[in-house]
Design a protein around this motif. Sequence first.
Motif, short mmCIF file in Angstrom:
data_model
loop_
_atom_site.label_atom_id
_atom_site.label_comp_id
_atom_site.label_asym_id
_atom_site.label_seq_id
_atom_site.Cartn_x
_atom_site.Cartn_y
_atom_site.Cartn_z
N ILE A 1 0.88 -1.39 0.00
CA ILE A 1 -0.13 -0.15 -0.06
C ILE A 1 1.18 1.74 -0.11
CG2 ILE A 1 -1.40 1.12 1.63
CD1 ILE A 1 -3.09 -1.27 2.87
N PRO A 2 0.46 2.13 -0.91
CA PRO A 2 1.49 3.40 -1.22
C PRO A 2 1.38 4.31 0.50
CG PRO A 2 0.36 2.89 -3.04
CD PRO A 2 -0.06 2.16 -2.07
N VAL A 3 2.25 4.34 0.45
CA VAL A 3 2.32 5.42 1.96
C VAL A 3 2.06 6.65 1.97
CG1 VAL A 3 4.08 6.09 4.09
CG2 VAL A 3 3.53 3.56 2.71
N ASP A 4 1.37 6.94 2.83
CA ASP A 4 1.14 8.97 2.72
C ASP A 4 1.31 8.89 4.35
OD1 ASP A 4 0.21 11.90 2.61
OD2 ASP A 4 -2.02 10.89 2.26
N ALA A 5 2.51 10.10 4.16
CA ALA A 5 2.67 10.47 5.65
C ALA A 5 2.45 11.91 5.40
CB ALA A 5 4.33 10.25 6.11
N THR A 6 2.36 12.61 4.82
CA THR A 6 1.49 14.33 4.60
C THR A 6 0.82 14.92 5.30
OG1 THR A 6 -0.15 14.48 2.55
CG2 THR A 6 2.45 14.13 2.31
N TRP A 7 0.40 14.27 6.16
CA TRP A 7 -1.32 14.31 7.02
C TRP A 7 0.16 14.84 8.01
CZ3 TRP A 7 -0.23 11.53 11.13
CH2 TRP A 7 -0.14 10.01 10.64
N TYR A 8 1.20 14.26 8.82
CA TYR A 8 2.08 14.34 10.14
C TYR A 8 2.70 15.67 9.91
CZ TYR A 8 4.51 13.59 14.07
OH TYR A 8 5.06 13.81 15.19
N ALA B 1 4.03 17.85 12.99
CA ALA B 1 5.28 17.10 14.92
C ALA B 1 4.24 18.43 15.68
CB ALA B 1 6.56 17.79 14.31
N SER B 2 4.19 19.55 15.59
CA SER B 2 3.37 20.46 16.87
C SER B 2 2.46 19.97 16.90
CB SER B 2 3.47 21.88 15.53
OG SER B 2 3.09 22.20 13.81
N SER B 3 1.01 19.09 15.69
CA SER B 3 -0.26 19.05 16.19
C SER B 3 -0.57 17.75 17.19
CB SER B 3 -0.92 18.32 14.13
OG SER B 3 -0.79 19.47 13.47
N LYS B 4 -1.56 17.67 17.62
CA LYS B 4 -1.68 16.61 18.27
C LYS B 4 -3.00 16.06 17.88
CE LYS B 4 0.85 18.04 22.08
NZ LYS B 4 2.04 17.43 22.67
N THR B 5 -3.40 16.15 17.57
CA THR B 5 -4.77 15.29 17.04
C THR B 5 -4.55 15.09 15.32
OG1 THR B 5 -6.31 15.88 18.52
CG2 THR B 5 -7.30 14.63 16.87
N PHE B 6 -4.40 14.42 14.80
CA PHE B 6 -4.77 14.11 13.22
C PHE B 6 -6.19 12.92 12.53
CE2 PHE B 6 -0.33 13.93 15.28
CZ PHE B 6 0.17 15.27 13.87
N THR B 7 -5.98 13.86 11.89
CA THR B 7 -7.37 12.90 11.08
C THR B 7 -7.13 11.51 10.22
OG1 THR B 7 -9.65 13.79 12.02
CG2 THR B 7 -10.20 12.26 10.28
N LEU B 8 -7.31 10.61 9.74
CA LEU B 8 -7.40 9.56 8.60
C LEU B 8 -8.32 8.99 8.23
CD1 LEU B 8 -4.07 7.21 9.84
CD2 LEU B 8 -4.20 9.92 9.31
N THR B 9 -8.60 9.06 6.62
CA THR B 9 -10.14 8.62 5.81
C THR B 9 -8.97 7.97 5.13
OG1 THR B 9 -9.13 10.89 4.66
CG2 THR B 9 -11.18 11.35 6.50
N THR B 10 -7.74 7.81 5.01
CA THR B 10 -7.75 7.00 3.31
C THR B 10 -6.66 5.56 4.01
OG1 THR B 10 -5.78 7.74 2.96
CG2 THR B 10 -7.71 8.66 2.15
#
Length: 356
Positions: free
Chosen positions: A32-39, A41-50
């Motif tokens: 599966i292709p990796v998408d880490a662009t959502w990360y 370091a200064s954020s505390k919460t992340f929402t993943l949809t794919t």
Amino acid sequence: MKYSNNFTEEVGHHYVDRFCAICDAEEPFGVIPVDATWYNASSKTFTLTTREQLAGLAYLVNTGNNFSGKTILLGNHIDLGNDEWIPIGTAEKVFAGTFDGQLFSISNLKITTDISYVGLFGNVTGTIKRLEIKNANVNVSGKNNYVAICCGYITSENISEITVDGYLSAPDSCYVGGVLGGAICSGVPVYQSLSNTADVTGMDYVGGVAGWLKNERNSGDSTMTVNKLSNSGEIIGNDNVGGIAGALTCYNGSYSSTNMMATGLVNTGNVSGKTFVGGIAGYAFAEREVTLFDSVLADSSSSAAINGESYVGGLFGKIEKITLDDCSNAGSTVTATGYILNETTYEAYVGGYAGY
């Protein structure tokens, strides 16, 4: 006429810290292709949809980011497409954050491997909750440890609202469970609303919900809460095999007050093994006298059979220092076909509630 051409034979890649020491190419990470662009370091919460973003989480954790103090939310149902999955967390790298599925599902999880720490998550010290895993297919070859559909190994104090279905086969592995492989905590753990419908096959410490639910606290008072766990899958193993857990144990090194509060444990799946085989747990033990409340093996008279060679029971293969209160064996068929070696009586130890 003569022709010659100089060439260099291909030597292949030699990866060091995920990059080739020869050509600097990055090592491939699963199908599966990796998408880490959502990360960030200064954020505390992340929402993943794919699924690509979820693969990005695995990549980030497995390369050293443990997400301590951070929360991952699912914002949609995710279909992994039966492409090979690499677990989130390894023997050396852990996920230490909070993963909240928000009652969304992850479907078509596929893992085919010969390693330990296997599941959607491999190794977790954080929290997993409110998640459904549908149509999983997990196959592990070789002698390994900590295999599950949701999480292979977890030391968190709070695991709740997780449902899994599909198929899990790890016939030579230990600590194998539909939801959790090994759940081992030294604090005040709560295991709540965990459900498995997958067929599960392992070697030792095999359970529908967990291979081993264990609270091991070195000092201070502790209560281990196990609430609303259910299994309807067929469970097959060798030693310490149970519909809910292969083993359900509570220890305290200081001999302080150690409590196990277990309520609403329901198994309707057939369970087969050799030694220490039970509809609820193959082996249940508490270092101090505690009470196991409302543990029910329900609706199993026509659908569940508990089969083994020795220490075989409708609820427990073997139970020590735990009081049963308002428990029932609702007509399950219990059989023991072998005998205990090195015992003067050579009895199989079989019972409607407990083999021993």
